[in-house]
Design an enzyme around this catalytic site. Structure first.
Site, PDB file in Angstrom:
ATOM      1  N   GLY A   4     -20.671 -10.317   0.355  1.00 59.97           N
ATOM      2  CA  GLY A   4     -19.861 -11.537   1.418  1.00 59.97           C
ATOM      3  C   GLY A   4     -20.737 -12.855   0.391  1.00 59.97           C
ATOM      4  O   GLY A   4     -21.653 -12.769  -0.255  1.00 59.97           O
ATOM      5  N   CYS A   8     -24.911  -6.401  -3.408  1.00 62.18           N
ATOM      6  CA  CYS A   8     -25.253  -7.918  -2.606  1.00 62.18           C
ATOM      7  C   CYS A   8     -25.449  -7.948  -1.599  1.00 62.18           C
ATOM      8  O   CYS A   8     -26.498  -7.666  -1.059  1.00 62.18           O
ATOM      9  CB  CYS A   8     -23.458  -7.965  -3.484  1.00 62.18           C
ATOM     10  SG  CYS A   8     -24.000  -9.767  -4.186  1.00 62.18           S
ATOM     11  N   TYR A   9     -24.632  -9.219  -0.909  1.00 57.99           N
ATOM     12  CA  TYR A   9     -25.269  -9.720  -0.020  1.00 57.99           C
ATOM     13  C   TYR A   9     -25.299  -8.566   1.294  1.00 57.99           C
ATOM     14  O   TYR A   9     -26.254  -9.056   1.804  1.00 57.99           O
ATOM     15  CB  TYR A   9     -23.556 -10.276   0.820  1.00 57.99           C
ATOM     16  CG  TYR A   9     -24.026 -10.762   2.241  1.00 57.99           C
ATOM     17  CD1 TYR A   9     -25.080 -11.810   2.703  1.00 57.99           C
ATOM     18  CD2 TYR A   9     -23.568  -9.690   3.503  1.00 57.99           C
ATOM     19  CE1 TYR A   9     -25.013 -12.494   4.015  1.00 57.99           C
ATOM     20  CE2 TYR A   9     -23.950 -10.383   4.775  1.00 57.99           C
ATOM     21  CZ  TYR A   9     -24.869 -11.633   5.273  1.00 57.99           C
ATOM     22  OH  TYR A   9     -25.064 -12.265   6.000  1.00 57.99           O
ATOM     23  N   HIS A  37     -21.977  -5.789  -8.712  1.00 56.65           N
ATOM     24  CA  HIS A  37     -20.798  -5.330  -8.419  1.00 56.65           C
ATOM     25  C   HIS A  37     -20.847  -3.601  -9.031  1.00 56.65           C
ATOM     26  O   HIS A  37     -19.761  -3.651 -10.374  1.00 56.65           O
ATOM     27  CB  HIS A  37     -19.755  -5.582  -8.390  1.00 56.65           C
ATOM     28  CG  HIS A  37     -20.147  -7.221  -7.380  1.00 56.65           C
ATOM     29  ND1 HIS A  37     -19.373  -6.976  -6.068  1.00 56.65           N
ATOM     30  CD2 HIS A  37     -20.540  -8.366  -7.521  1.00 56.65           C
ATOM     31  CE1 HIS A  37     -20.416  -7.975  -5.614  1.00 56.65           C
ATOM     32  NE2 HIS A  37     -20.891  -9.116  -5.945  1.00 56.65           N
ATOM     33  N   GLU A  56     -17.759  -1.725  -8.890  1.00 58.48           N
ATOM     34  CA  GLU A  56     -16.097  -1.066  -7.956  1.00 58.48           C
ATOM     35  C   GLU A  56     -15.835  -2.023  -9.374  1.00 58.48           C
ATOM     36  O   GLU A  56     -14.355  -1.822  -9.614  1.00 58.48           O
ATOM     37  CB  GLU A  56     -16.006  -1.965  -6.818  1.00 58.48           C
ATOM     38  CG  GLU A  56     -16.219  -3.724  -6.682  1.00 58.48           C
ATOM     39  CD  GLU A  56     -17.594  -3.635  -5.972  1.00 58.48           C
ATOM     40  OE1 GLU A  56     -18.468  -3.132  -6.514  1.00 58.48           O
ATOM     41  OE2 GLU A  56     -17.435  -5.356  -5.280  1.00 58.48           O
ATOM     42  N   SER A  88      14.469  -2.322   1.978  1.00 62.03           N
ATOM     43  CA  SER A  88      14.691  -2.792   1.418  1.00 62.03           C
ATOM     44  C   SER A  88      15.169  -2.931   0.188  1.00 62.03           C
ATOM     45  O   SER A  88      15.038  -4.583  -0.804  1.00 62.03           O
ATOM     46  CB  SER A  88      13.581  -4.061   1.245  1.00 62.03           C
ATOM     47  OG  SER A  88      12.223  -3.887   0.979  1.00 62.03           O
ATOM     48  N   GLY A  89      14.791  -2.166  -0.661  1.00 64.03           N
ATOM     49  CA  GLY A  89      15.125  -1.734  -1.733  1.00 64.03           C
ATOM     50  C   GLY A  89      13.985  -1.587  -2.467  1.00 64.03           C
ATOM     51  O   GLY A  89      13.465  -0.358  -3.607  1.00 64.03           O
ATOM     52  N   GLY A  90      12.639  -1.792  -1.776  1.00 70.03           N
ATOM     53  CA  GLY A  90      11.038  -1.022  -2.280  1.00 70.03           C
ATOM     54  C   GLY A  90      10.568  -0.414  -2.398  1.00 70.03           C
ATOM     55  O   GLY A  90      11.186   0.671  -1.430  1.00 70.03           O
ATOM     56  N   ASP A 125       7.238   0.788  -1.094  1.00 71.03           N
ATOM     57  CA  ASP A 125       7.268   1.060   0.023  1.00 71.03           C
ATOM     58  C   ASP A 125       7.905   1.414   0.945  1.00 71.03           C
ATOM     59  O   ASP A 125       7.922   2.404   1.928  1.00 71.03           O
ATOM     60  CB  ASP A 125       6.525   0.071   1.054  1.00 71.03           C
ATOM     61  CG  ASP A 125       5.228  -0.552   0.040  1.00 71.03           C
ATOM     62  OD1 ASP A 125       4.906  -0.044  -0.572  1.00 71.03           O
ATOM     63  OD2 ASP A 125       4.478  -1.767   0.185  1.00 71.03           O
ATOM     64  N   LYS A 185      -1.031   0.665  -2.057  1.00 67.75           N
ATOM     65  CA  LYS A 185       0.219   0.827  -3.040  1.00 67.75           C
ATOM     66  C   LYS A 185      -0.132   1.772  -4.721  1.00 67.75           C
ATOM     67  O   LYS A 185       0.942   2.484  -4.869  1.00 67.75           O
ATOM     68  CB  LYS A 185      -0.314  -0.807  -3.548  1.00 67.75           C
ATOM     69  CG  LYS A 185       0.879  -0.997  -4.397  1.00 67.75           C
ATOM     70  CD  LYS A 185       2.103  -1.108  -3.268  1.00 67.75           C
ATOM     71  CE  LYS A 185       3.104  -1.834  -4.281  1.00 67.75           C
ATOM     72  NZ  LYS A 185       4.263  -2.438  -2.764  1.00 67.75           N
TER      73      LYS A 185
END
Ligand code: XMP
Length: 511
Positions: free
Chosen positions: A55, A82-83, A169, A171, A223-225, A227, A367
């Site tokens: 953070g 880290c933090y 980090h 990640e 919507s066509g997307g 998700d 996603k």
């Protein structure tokens, strides 16, 4: 499904979601929660382990975020990053100091010990460092397990209490052994078994939806997307024809996209689909509008109005399906960042649709997990792996007023660009690429004739989080081919330019 959980306490670090994703990539389910979560809530969730994110704060700062100190007495393994490490140190009686200079970049960390956390590592390992404060003295009961040339305690552990801190980090991609470190924490220290997989999520979700909805009716705005498409197919697998999807086609989708979506839903999945061709309606609302934010608002509002009108014809339904995904629901520990653009995602909540409850089957997924679910359900790869496309569609890629003629120009130019990128194989490495119709006309010469036509801008970026990104160094030969095809094949375009700005300072979209 969630019997094995890693809780990620968010202290405002920019990589908080990335940590959660990395844990899930190791087949362990994880959730990001605000740092202020109560001890009761943690006990209720019963996690196998806890990770503190980094953070921007300093532990000595006036408003430094602090979690409940009781957390260290729960007997649950904790990894502070880290933090998170500095906070652990400060609370448990060690000393955090301020360095004269910020340490930033991939740095060699020397491993001083055969800790369970660092198993399988060589003597030195490159990890991303990004900090000014550092742990000068580790708390009692802890020992040093790693250092860099300018950071004496880059890693520490209290093996008995299963408390670990790292200044770097793990990640991010630049940390070579990062994922191994996360695995060591999950499997050596938290004793996770790693049984979270998308296929079981998909099957369990379908079963849960069946139990919840039974013979009742559900309605979904498409919507066509990606998700909303995945959410709709999940629902249809659970309740079949009791699901109705309303596909509001605002006419601002890419070339042929609306037809492709309709075909897949109707033919492949046999879903009850109502397609509303509302292009005229949207264009008339957008006539004369040039302000990007106004365009977004008009499209978002109108989408909902069209959806409501169609939904009214159906009458009361029991459930409304939303394609909400995990990044939309994570409650940030430190509040929201400032709004650069109002992301008006079509499919927002309508006010006047008669429904009793909302179902959000993708609420827990990132996603990439939504895409995997889509593949698992049999949605074609080209639809599942489409690049992100903004809710307001091509409207925010036409600078200035939107007209039907401009839409046609942009659709054609964009389709050529996408086709050439796909032919070159670059679509795998470029994360978003599209054409923009600038509002600029310039003089050109075609044959012996003077022309005065539009300029198309090409945009291509490489990014993983879409919050920052670099412009893609597309080889000149490909740009040349795209440019020549566009000016030859698309009427009213006589110039093509390539956008060489990264984000920041530019955004990905032009509006
Ligand atoms: P920017 O332009 O802010 O875009 O750098 C970052 C990412 O967000 C997408 N984007 C949107 N998505 N509704 C959306 O659903 C919007 O209004 C919107 N505006 C931008 C953009 O395509 C990129 O992937």
């Amino acid at each position: 499904m969630k019997n094995e959980l890693i809780l990620i306490l968010d202290f405002g670090g920019q990589y908080n979601q990335l940590i959660a994703r990395r844990v899930r990539e190791c087949n362990v389910y994880s959730e990001v929660v605000p740092y202020s979560i109560s001890i009761e809530k943690i006990k209720e969730k019963n996690p196998k382990g806890i990770i503190f994110t980094g953070g921007p704060a300093s532990v000595y700062g006036k408003d430094a975020p602090v979690c409940d100190k009781e957390i260290f007495n729960l007997g649950i393994p904790i990894l502070g990053i880290c933090y998170g490490m500095q906070l652990m140190t400060n609370i448990l009686g060690g000393i955090v100091a301020k360095a004269n200079k910020r340490e930033y970049g991939t740095t060699d960390v020397s491993i001083n010990n055969s800790s369970l956390l660092l198993q399988g590592f060589g003597k030195t390992n490159g990890f991303l460092m990004s900090h000014t404060d550092f742990v000068e003295t580790v708390p009692e009961g802890f020992k040093n397990i790693g250092s860099t040339s300018s950071c004496p305690n880059a890693a520490m552990e209290n093996e008995t209490k299963k408390l670990y801190g790292i200044q770097f980090h793990p990640e991010v991609n630049n940390s070579v052994n990062g994922i191994q470190l996360i695995k060591n924490f999950l499997f050596n220290i938290c004793n996770c078994s790693g049984d979270w997989v998308i296929s079981s999520f998909t099957q369990e979700t379908i079963q849960k939806l069946k139990n919840k909805i039974g013979n009742k009716k559900a309605l979904c705005a498409l919507s066509g997307g990606v998700d909303s498409s995945v959410a709709a197919v999940l629902l249809s697998k659970a309740i079949g024809k009791n699901l109705t999807c309303i596909f509001v086609d605002h006419g601002l989708l890419r070339k042929n996209e609306g037809d492709e979506v309709e075909k897949i839903f109707k033919e492949q999945f046999d879903i009850n689909l109502i397609r509303v061709n509302a292009k005229e309606r949207f264009l008339s609302k957008l006539a004369g509008v040039t302000d990007p934010e106004k365009k977004r608002k008009i499209i978002g509002e109108e989408f909902i109005r069209v959806f409501e009108e169609e939904a009214k014809k159906i009458g009361t339904v029991d459930f409304l399906v939303q394609g909400t995904i995990y990044p939309d629901v994570i409650e940030s520990g430190l509040g929201k960042a400032s709004v650069i653009k109002s992301h008006h995602n079509v499919g927002g909540l309508p006010d006047y649709v008669d429904f009793k409850e909302i179902v959000e089957p993708l609420r827990d997924l990132f996603k990439d997990e939504v895409r995997l679910t889509g593949l698992e359900l049999g949605i074609p790869e080209n639809l599942v792996y489409r690049q992100p496309f903004p809710g307001p569609g091509l409207a925010i890629r036409i600078i200035g007023e939107i007209t039907d003629d401009k839409l046609t120009i942009l659709k054609e130019a964009d389709s050529i660009f996408r086709e050439e990128i796909a032919n070159s194989g670059l679509h795998k490495s470029i994360n978003q690429y599209f054409a923009v119709l600038t509002n600029l006309k310039s003089v050109g010469v075609m044959g012996d004739e003077r022309t005065y036509d539009y300029t198309i801008a090409l945009r291509a970026v490489e990014t993983t989080d879409f919050m920052t990104g670099i412009w893609s160094k597309i080889p000149y030969e490909i740009l040349e081919k795209v440019s020549s095809r566009i000016v030859n094949e698309v009427k009213y375009v006589n110039r093509v330019v390539y956008d060489i700005t990264s984000k920041p300072p530019a955004t990905i979209e032009w509006e």
